[in-house]
Design a protein around this motif. Structure first.
Motif, short mmCIF file in Angstrom:
data_model
loop_
_atom_site.label_atom_id
_atom_site.label_comp_id
_atom_site.label_asym_id
_atom_site.label_seq_id
_atom_site.Cartn_x
_atom_site.Cartn_y
_atom_site.Cartn_z
N PHE A 127 0.83 -1.21 0.00
CA PHE A 127 0.00 0.00 0.00
C PHE A 127 0.86 1.26 0.00
CE2 PHE A 127 -3.36 -2.86 1.61
CZ PHE A 127 -4.41 -2.46 0.79
N PHE A 128 2.12 1.14 0.42
CA PHE A 128 3.01 2.30 0.38
C PHE A 128 3.22 2.79 -1.06
CE2 PHE A 128 4.61 0.83 4.63
CZ PHE A 128 4.24 1.97 5.32
N LEU A 129 3.08 1.89 -2.03
CA LEU A 129 3.20 2.30 -3.44
C LEU A 129 2.08 3.25 -3.83
CD1 LEU A 129 4.21 -1.12 -5.06
CD2 LEU A 129 5.69 0.78 -4.38
N ILE A 130 0.87 3.01 -3.26
CA ILE A 130 -0.23 3.95 -3.50
C ILE A 130 0.11 5.31 -2.88
CG2 ILE A 130 -2.67 4.40 -3.04
CD1 ILE A 130 -3.14 1.41 -3.00
N GLY A 131 0.73 5.27 -1.67
CA GLY A 131 1.15 6.52 -1.04
C GLY A 131 2.16 7.26 -1.89
N LEU A 132 3.10 6.53 -2.50
CA LEU A 132 4.08 7.16 -3.39
C LEU A 132 3.41 7.85 -4.57
CD1 LEU A 132 6.88 4.43 -3.56
CD2 LEU A 132 7.05 6.67 -2.49
N PHE A 133 2.38 7.22 -5.09
CA PHE A 133 1.71 7.78 -6.27
C PHE A 133 0.85 8.99 -5.92
CE2 PHE A 133 -1.29 8.06 -9.74
CZ PHE A 133 -0.49 7.80 -10.85
N VAL A 134 0.19 8.95 -4.78
CA VAL A 134 -0.78 10.00 -4.43
C VAL A 134 -0.12 11.21 -3.78
CG1 VAL A 134 -2.80 10.49 -2.99
CG2 VAL A 134 -2.64 8.33 -4.21
N SER A 135 1.03 11.00 -3.13
CA SER A 135 1.63 12.04 -2.30
C SER A 135 1.76 13.41 -2.97
CB SER A 135 3.01 11.56 -1.81
OG SER A 135 3.57 12.50 -0.92
N PRO A 136 2.24 13.54 -4.22
CA PRO A 136 2.37 14.88 -4.82
C PRO A 136 1.05 15.64 -4.94
CG PRO A 136 3.65 13.28 -6.06
CD PRO A 136 2.80 12.51 -5.09
N PHE A 137 -0.07 14.92 -5.02
CA PHE A 137 -1.36 15.58 -5.21
C PHE A 137 -1.93 16.15 -3.91
CE2 PHE A 137 -0.95 12.60 -8.70
CZ PHE A 137 -1.38 13.34 -9.79
N LEU A 138 -1.28 15.87 -2.78
CA LEU A 138 -1.79 16.35 -1.49
C LEU A 138 -1.28 17.74 -1.16
CD1 LEU A 138 -1.37 13.14 0.69
CD2 LEU A 138 -3.37 13.89 -0.58
N TYR A 139 -0.44 18.31 -2.00
CA TYR A 139 0.18 19.60 -1.71
C TYR A 139 -0.14 20.60 -2.80
CZ TYR A 139 2.81 17.01 1.80
OH TYR A 139 3.14 16.23 2.87
N LEU B 138 7.89 10.97 0.26
CA LEU B 138 8.36 9.93 -0.66
C LEU B 138 9.47 9.11 -0.03
CD1 LEU B 138 8.45 12.01 -3.99
CD2 LEU B 138 6.61 10.56 -3.14
N VAL B 139 10.39 9.79 0.64
CA VAL B 139 11.51 9.08 1.29
C VAL B 139 10.98 8.13 2.36
CG1 VAL B 139 13.59 9.36 2.69
CG2 VAL B 139 13.13 10.95 0.80
N ILE B 140 10.04 8.60 3.17
CA ILE B 140 9.49 7.76 4.24
C ILE B 140 8.78 6.54 3.67
CG2 ILE B 140 7.74 7.69 6.08
CD1 ILE B 140 8.42 10.62 6.66
N TYR B 141 8.00 6.74 2.61
CA TYR B 141 7.28 5.61 2.00
C TYR B 141 8.25 4.58 1.42
CZ TYR B 141 3.00 8.38 2.42
OH TYR B 141 1.94 9.11 2.90
N VAL B 142 9.31 5.04 0.75
CA VAL B 142 10.28 4.12 0.16
C VAL B 142 11.00 3.34 1.26
CG1 VAL B 142 12.44 3.96 -1.14
CG2 VAL B 142 10.61 5.47 -1.94
N VAL B 143 11.44 4.04 2.32
CA VAL B 143 12.14 3.37 3.41
C VAL B 143 11.24 2.33 4.08
CG1 VAL B 143 13.16 3.72 5.71
CG2 VAL B 143 13.73 5.28 3.82
N CYS B 144 9.97 2.70 4.34
CA CYS B 144 9.05 1.76 4.98
C CYS B 144 8.77 0.56 4.10
CB CYS B 144 7.75 2.48 5.32
SG CYS B 144 7.89 3.69 6.66
#
Length: 412
Positions: free
Chosen positions: A111-123, A135-141
């Motif tokens: 599910f972290f891959l979904i977070g990677l994809f959606v993250s830029p749209f939250l700002y 992005l760094v946190i999602y990749v590390v996790c």
């Protein structure tokens, strides 16, 4: 009913008439709603497979249901930054803990891959650097949890170590592909959104040149129903008519381009004066100019503002004629009272006004004198404290009978 409920949740904290589908607030609401739905659906599975998770998993699920409800409450109360931060922390904590608390690998960390994809749209645009830590946190996790499940626990055989590093490399490649795809989609979507914003600004600017602002908002709100009639409304206003004398003779002695340029110069000056005095231009008809004061925007005394605008128009017109050496004059008539305003029809809609007040203003202009301003008795009564007038005049106006009118004094 469920669809309406989901829509209301998605629009928490923002205007439901907002046409921006990329609103970061709407995206946060939508993601929170999706995660809430997932958590609620997961509850019976936790109970049904109790031996694999047990009480800790149930507590984790219930706790995060509360967290994601709080995210929606934050947006509802316009605490948008707090809602977004809580969304990230709740998402990371739930996926991260769930990935290791179950006794079997349920692949939650993907599910972290979904977070990677959606993250830029939250700002928003000026916050674009803030999503890099996400992005760094999602990749590390993602890679860390994959390493937790893939690392050999019993034997460190060479082939097991190779499989482990191959898996880690694949995870990094998948993460990189998700980030690249997300940024490409984000940039293309933003460019399209900027183009639409510019087009919307141009359309709005064009509409503001043709319709009153309150009417524009109503039209844009009901834009999906193009056949819905714009309701006609009653207003108490002052109507101004101005007519250029000698313009017809000038047209016969000059070419069309010159006369149109001259008429445009006069009307541009009248438009500026109307804006300065809060008058709404209604239309022009040949050499006749029409404007209204007090429509949609309530004024303390529209009669005074209309008289002041008329006086400024008269002085401006005379100055332009003197500069251009033209033998033209202008008549102005003003009437105050109730009228009906709105748009009729569907195609080529034009804003217009109707009523006896409009007819009276037109008759006063046609029965007036050159280089003078003629007003009705109602206008006189509402503006005599601030405007000087000459003695009353008894005019026999066709269709209206004998009426009392007043010429505005040239000396104020």
């Amino acid at each position: 009913m469920i669809k309406d409920l989901f829509r209301q949740i998605a629009f928490l904290g923002i205007n439901e008439n907002d046409l921006d589908n990329l609103s970061h607030i709407k995206i946060v609401n939508t993601i929170s709603l999706m995660v809430l739905t997932f958590l609620v659906i997961q509850l019976p599975f936790i109970v049904g497979f109790w031996q694999y998770g047990g009480f800790p998993v149930l507590v984790l699920c219930v706790l995060h249901i509360v967290i994601f409800i709080q995210i929606l409450r934050f947006n509802w109360r316009h605490h948008f930054v707090s809602a977004r931060a809580l969304l990230m922390y709740g998402f990371v904590s739930y996926i991260g803990i769930s990935s290791v608390i179950w006794s079997i690998n349920l692949q939650f960390h993907f599910f972290f891959l979904i977070g990677l994809f959606v993250s830029p749209f939250l700002y928003r645009d000026w916050e674009k650097r803030q999503y890099i830590p996400n992005l760094v946190i999602y990749v590390v996790c993602f890679c860390g949890i994959e390493a937790f499940w893939q690392f050999p626990r019993h034997t460190l055989q060479p082939n097991e170590i190779e499989k482990f590093w191959l898996t880690m490399g694949t995870c990094l490649m998948i993460s990189g592909a998700a980030i690249t795809s997300s940024l490409l989609v984000f940039q293309n979507t933003r460019r399209a959104h900027l183009r639409m914003s510019r087009d919307k600004a141009r359309i709005s600017h064009l509409l503001q040149k043709t319709l009153p602002k309150p009417l524009i908002k109503r039209l844009l709100t009901n834009f999906t129903n193009c056949h819905s009639a714009i309701p006609l409304e009653q207003h108490s206003c002052s109507v101004l008519f101005a007519d250029i004398q000698g313009y017809t003779q000038l047209c016969s002695s000059s070419n069309t381009q010159q006369t149109m340029q001259l008429l445009n110069a006069f009307y541009c000056e009248f438009d500026l004066i109307s804006r300065q005095n809060q008058l709404q231009k209604i239309k022009t008809n040949g050499d006749q100019y029409m404007a209204v004061c007090g429509i949609y925007e309530k004024r303390l005394n529209p009669a005074i503002q209309a008289c002041q605008a008329a006086r400024t128009m008269l002085h401006s017109f005379n100055n332009l004629c003197h500069q251009l050496n033209l033998n033209l004059q202008i008549r102005i008539g003003i009437a105050s009272g109730p009228l009906t305003a709105g748009c009729v029809g569907v195609d080529n809609m034009l804003f217009d006004v109707w009523g006896e007040t409009v007819n009276l203003a037109s008759r006063l202009e046609s029965n007036g004198q050159a280089s003078k301003i003629l007003v009705c008795q109602n206008t006189y009564l509402h503006s005599r404290a601030a405007i000087k007038f000459e003695r009353e005049q008894k005019l026999n106006i066709k269709g209206l009978g004998t009426l009392t009118a007043y010429f505005m004094s040239e000396i104020q």
